[in-house]
Design a protein around this motif. Structure first.
Motif, PDB file in Angstrom:
ATOM      1  N   ASN A 118       0.827  -1.262   0.102  1.00 26.23           N
ATOM      2  CA  ASN A 118       0.078  -0.033  -0.058  1.00 26.23           C
ATOM      3  C   ASN A 118       0.941   1.373  -0.063  1.00 26.23           C
ATOM      4  O   ASN A 118       0.360   2.529   0.090  1.00 26.23           O
ATOM      5  CB  ASN A 118      -0.923  -0.017   1.362  1.00 26.23           C
ATOM      6  CG  ASN A 118      -0.331   0.021   2.357  1.00 26.23           C
ATOM      7  OD1 ASN A 118       1.080  -0.348   2.624  1.00 26.23           O
ATOM      8  ND2 ASN A 118      -0.899  -0.066   3.527  1.00 26.23           N
ATOM      9  N   HIS A 140      -4.559   8.054  -0.977  1.00 26.63           N
ATOM     10  CA  HIS A 140      -5.675   7.916  -0.027  1.00 26.63           C
ATOM     11  C   HIS A 140      -7.057   7.635  -0.838  1.00 26.63           C
ATOM     12  O   HIS A 140      -7.831   6.722  -0.192  1.00 26.63           O
ATOM     13  CB  HIS A 140      -5.587   9.013   1.032  1.00 26.63           C
ATOM     14  CG  HIS A 140      -4.445   9.286   1.584  1.00 26.63           C
ATOM     15  ND1 HIS A 140      -4.032   8.290   2.457  1.00 26.63           N
ATOM     16  CD2 HIS A 140      -3.400  10.014   1.459  1.00 26.63           C
ATOM     17  CE1 HIS A 140      -2.399   8.591   2.789  1.00 26.63           C
ATOM     18  NE2 HIS A 140      -2.353   9.446   2.329  1.00 26.63           N
ATOM     19  N   GLY A 179      -8.167   4.139  -1.804  1.00 22.43           N
ATOM     20  CA  GLY A 179      -7.857   3.130  -0.634  1.00 22.43           C
ATOM     21  C   GLY A 179      -6.700   2.886   0.013  1.00 22.43           C
ATOM     22  O   GLY A 179      -6.220   1.881   0.354  1.00 22.43           O
ATOM     23  N   SER A 180      -5.829   4.237  -0.147  1.00 17.63           N
ATOM     24  CA  SER A 180      -4.373   3.764   0.398  1.00 17.63           C
ATOM     25  C   SER A 180      -3.466   2.937  -0.703  1.00 17.63           C
ATOM     26  O   SER A 180      -2.941   2.240   0.217  1.00 17.63           O
ATOM     27  CB  SER A 180      -4.355   3.961   1.790  1.00 17.63           C
ATOM     28  OG  SER A 180      -4.983   4.671   2.358  1.00 17.63           O
ATOM     29  N   GLN A 181      -3.734   2.716  -1.783  1.00 20.33           N
ATOM     30  CA  GLN A 181      -3.088   1.836  -2.615  1.00 20.33           C
ATOM     31  C   GLN A 181      -2.012   2.682  -3.446  1.00 20.33           C
ATOM     32  O   GLN A 181      -2.211   4.012  -3.572  1.00 20.33           O
ATOM     33  CB  GLN A 181      -4.222   1.201  -3.511  1.00 20.33           C
ATOM     34  CG  GLN A 181      -5.110   0.304  -2.775  1.00 20.33           C
ATOM     35  CD  GLN A 181      -4.322  -0.853  -1.999  1.00 20.33           C
ATOM     36  OE1 GLN A 181      -3.458  -1.537  -2.709  1.00 20.33           O
ATOM     37  NE2 GLN A 181      -4.809  -1.076  -0.910  1.00 20.33           N
TER      38      GLN A 181
END
Length: 100
Positions: free
Chosen positions: A14, A62, A65-67
């Motif tokens: 992540n 962010h 999805g904080s990927q």
């Protein structure tokens, strides 16, 4: 298509992370200021932790999805491409301001 992780960076599930050492605290601050300029221009902001002369960076998107996304790879490369001359100018300006 998978992106190539820029030199000096590590990819986890992540985040892209990197730790950079500078000569002293003021140089570390100058680096952070220059990274801030890039981040504002890209409207994409890294997590930054500064410990004396060590700067820890973490990039993830962010809103995704904080990927790790293309935005992270692009900003990591821009950080890598920062000019030492630009960092030096900012460092010199910080030294002047701190003496005032």
């Amino acid at each position: 298509m998978p992106q190539t992780v820029p030199t000096g960076w590590t990819q986890t599930t992540n985040a892209l992370t990197r730790t950079i050492q500078r000569a002293d605290f003021v140089e570390a601050l100058a680096l952070v200021v220059e990274i801030g300029r890039l981040a504002e221009a890209a409207n994409h902001h890294p997590d930054i932790d500064i410990r004396y002369r060590t700067v820890h960076l973490s990039l993830s998107t962010h809103s995704a999805g904080s990927q790790v996304t293309d935005k992270d790879f692009a900003l990591a490369q821009k950080i890598n491409d920062l000019s030492e001359a630009a960092i030096r100018l900012t460092c010199d300006e910080l030294h002047r301001r701190f003496k005032a």
